[in-house]
Design a protein around this motif. Structure first.
Motif, short mmCIF file in Angstrom:
data_model
loop_
_atom_site.label_atom_id
_atom_site.label_comp_id
_atom_site.label_asym_id
_atom_site.label_seq_id
_atom_site.Cartn_x
_atom_site.Cartn_y
_atom_site.Cartn_z
N VAL A 1 -71.34 -24.11 10.76
CA VAL A 1 -71.57 -24.05 12.20
C VAL A 1 -73.07 -23.88 12.41
CG1 VAL A 1 -71.11 -22.79 14.34
CG2 VAL A 1 -69.31 -23.02 12.61
N GLY A 2 -73.67 -24.77 13.17
CA GLY A 2 -75.12 -24.69 13.36
C GLY A 2 -75.56 -25.40 14.62
N THR A 3 -76.87 -25.45 14.80
CA THR A 3 -77.46 -26.14 15.93
C THR A 3 -78.56 -27.07 15.43
OG1 THR A 3 -78.93 -24.25 16.26
CG2 THR A 3 -76.96 -24.35 17.64
N LEU A 4 -78.80 -28.15 16.15
CA LEU A 4 -79.87 -29.06 15.78
C LEU A 4 -81.21 -28.44 16.16
CD1 LEU A 4 -78.40 -32.51 16.87
CD2 LEU A 4 -78.57 -31.57 14.56
N ALA A 5 -82.16 -28.54 15.24
CA ALA A 5 -83.47 -27.95 15.46
C ALA A 5 -84.54 -28.89 14.91
CB ALA A 5 -83.57 -26.57 14.80
N ARG A 6 -85.78 -28.60 15.32
CA ARG A 6 -86.89 -29.46 14.92
C ARG A 6 -88.08 -28.59 14.53
NH1 ARG A 6 -91.31 -31.07 17.63
NH2 ARG A 6 -90.53 -30.20 19.59
N ARG A 7 -88.80 -29.05 13.52
CA ARG A 7 -90.11 -28.49 13.20
C ARG A 7 -91.05 -29.65 12.92
NH1 ARG A 7 -91.86 -23.70 8.94
NH2 ARG A 7 -94.08 -24.24 8.91
N GLY A 8 -91.96 -29.90 13.85
CA GLY A 8 -92.79 -31.08 13.75
C GLY A 8 -91.92 -32.32 13.82
N LEU A 9 -92.07 -33.20 12.86
CA LEU A 9 -91.27 -34.42 12.83
C LEU A 9 -89.96 -34.25 12.09
CD1 LEU A 9 -94.09 -37.05 12.10
CD2 LEU A 9 -93.09 -36.43 14.31
N ARG A 10 -89.74 -33.06 11.53
CA ARG A 10 -88.51 -32.81 10.78
C ARG A 10 -87.41 -32.35 11.72
NH1 ARG A 10 -92.67 -30.69 7.49
NH2 ARG A 10 -92.71 -31.56 5.37
N ILE A 11 -86.25 -32.98 11.63
CA ILE A 11 -85.08 -32.61 12.44
C ILE A 11 -83.91 -32.38 11.48
CG2 ILE A 11 -83.42 -33.37 14.18
CD1 ILE A 11 -85.61 -34.97 15.48
N GLY A 12 -83.18 -31.29 11.71
CA GLY A 12 -82.03 -30.98 10.87
C GLY A 12 -81.17 -29.93 11.53
N VAL A 13 -80.12 -29.53 10.86
CA VAL A 13 -79.22 -28.49 11.34
C VAL A 13 -79.77 -27.13 10.92
CG1 VAL A 13 -76.89 -27.52 11.21
CG2 VAL A 13 -77.22 -30.00 11.25
N HIS A 14 -79.97 -26.24 11.89
CA HIS A 14 -80.26 -24.84 11.55
C HIS A 14 -78.92 -24.15 11.37
CE1 HIS A 14 -81.06 -20.53 12.57
NE2 HIS A 14 -81.86 -20.74 11.55
N VAL A 15 -78.64 -23.69 10.17
CA VAL A 15 -77.32 -23.15 9.83
C VAL A 15 -77.17 -21.76 10.45
CG1 VAL A 15 -75.76 -22.53 7.98
CG2 VAL A 15 -77.30 -24.48 7.69
N HIS A 16 -76.21 -21.64 11.36
CA HIS A 16 -75.92 -20.34 11.98
C HIS A 16 -74.96 -19.53 11.11
CE1 HIS A 16 -75.03 -17.29 14.91
NE2 HIS A 16 -73.83 -17.75 15.15
N ARG A 17 -73.82 -20.13 10.75
CA ARG A 17 -72.86 -19.52 9.83
C ARG A 17 -72.31 -20.63 8.93
NH1 ARG A 17 -70.71 -14.60 11.96
NH2 ARG A 17 -69.80 -14.26 9.89
N ILE A 18 -71.98 -20.25 7.70
CA ILE A 18 -71.41 -21.23 6.77
C ILE A 18 -70.51 -20.48 5.80
CG2 ILE A 18 -73.53 -21.14 5.39
CD1 ILE A 18 -72.93 -24.02 4.52
N TRP A 19 -69.30 -21.03 5.61
CA TRP A 19 -68.30 -20.41 4.73
C TRP A 19 -67.89 -21.38 3.64
CZ3 TRP A 19 -68.39 -19.79 10.01
CH2 TRP A 19 -68.39 -18.48 10.49
N VAL A 20 -67.63 -20.85 2.45
CA VAL A 20 -67.13 -21.64 1.33
C VAL A 20 -66.06 -20.81 0.62
CG1 VAL A 20 -69.28 -22.93 0.99
CG2 VAL A 20 -68.94 -20.77 -0.23
N ASP A 21 -65.26 -21.47 -0.22
CA ASP A 21 -64.22 -20.74 -0.95
C ASP A 21 -64.51 -20.68 -2.45
OD1 ASP A 21 -63.72 -23.37 -1.61
OD2 ASP A 21 -61.60 -23.35 -1.04
N ASP A 22 -65.80 -20.72 -2.81
CA ASP A 22 -66.20 -20.70 -4.21
C ASP A 22 -67.44 -19.82 -4.34
OD1 ASP A 22 -66.04 -22.23 -7.02
OD2 ASP A 22 -68.14 -22.11 -6.39
#
Length: 222
Positions: free
Chosen positions: A66-87
């Motif tokens: 679960v995240g939001t789209l964010a930018r730093r300069g020309l870089r755009i990506g998902v800023h991870v708010h929460r993330i779950w895994v089963d390993d």
């Protein structure tokens, strides 16, 4: 592999090469967490949700991001708010290699629906569908921001998939997460077959906070 307490599991070094299935959606949210001050929000009232089943490769596990789209300069990506895994290997590798705050959860699948729970209870129950034929395999952009030892990380993956129209629907949604305006995602994507290569992240130089702002807290997951 199982580890106890806060003892880190040994985890594979990068790059990780993984294959599996993916469903994603861009949900309209009542409000979203603001990104750290060194990042600028993109689509500030939209929440990116990715449900991924890594079935072959370096590790095999399920993941909910679960995240939001964010930018730093020309870089755009998902800023991870929460993330779950089963390993646990995936959890420690995510924290120590890429600086993303992975947590452990249980994923219980029943046909096209999964219920995700962690140590605090329900995270979400999600339904997934794929519609129409898959397109030919295509390279697709996939990037995210993390934080490692107080340094911003930028994760770019080599990602290719056979995408198709798909849906991701929240049948249950934890109050710990940003509230959704509606249970379905207006923009959805499915990939019945994808291939991803995750190299070590780029480490971005520190930025001083803008005038009148405090330096953002950036987590240290060690």
């Amino acid at each position: 592999m199982s580890c106890t307490g806060a003892t880190p599991c040994p985890y594979p070094p990068p790059p990780w090469h993984l294959r599996g299935h993916l469903w994603g959606g861009l949900f309209a949210a009542e409000s979203c967490p603001a990104p750290p001050a060194d990042l600028s929000p993109v689509l500030p009232r939209s929440l990116a949700v990715l449900l991924i089943r890594y079935r072959e490769g370096t590790l095999v596990y399920d993941e909910l991001l679960v995240g939001t789209l964010a930018r730093r300069g020309l870089r755009i990506g998902v800023h991870v708010h929460r993330i779950w895994v089963d390993d646990e290997q995936s959890m420690w590798g995510g924290r120590r290699i890429w600086g993303v705050p992975k947590e452990l959860a249980e994923f219980r699948w029943h046909s096209r629906r999964v219920r995700v729970t962690d140590g605090e209870g329900l995270v979400a129950t999600l339904g997934v569908t794929s519609r129409g034929p898959s397109l030919p395999r295509l390279p697709l952009p996939l990037a995210a921001f993390g934080s490692l030892d107080g340094t911003r990380t930028f994760i770019t993956a080599r990602f290719s998939a056979r995408p198709s129209a798909g849906s991701l629907r929240a049948h249950e949604w934890s109050a710990r997460l940003p509230a959704l305006r509606r249970p379905g995602a207006p923009i959805g994507l499915a990939a019945a077959s994808f291939d991803i290569r995750l190299p070590a992240p780029a480490l971005l130089p520190r930025r001083s906070p803008r005038s009148g702002q405090q330096r953002p807290y950036v987590g240290d997951f060690r």
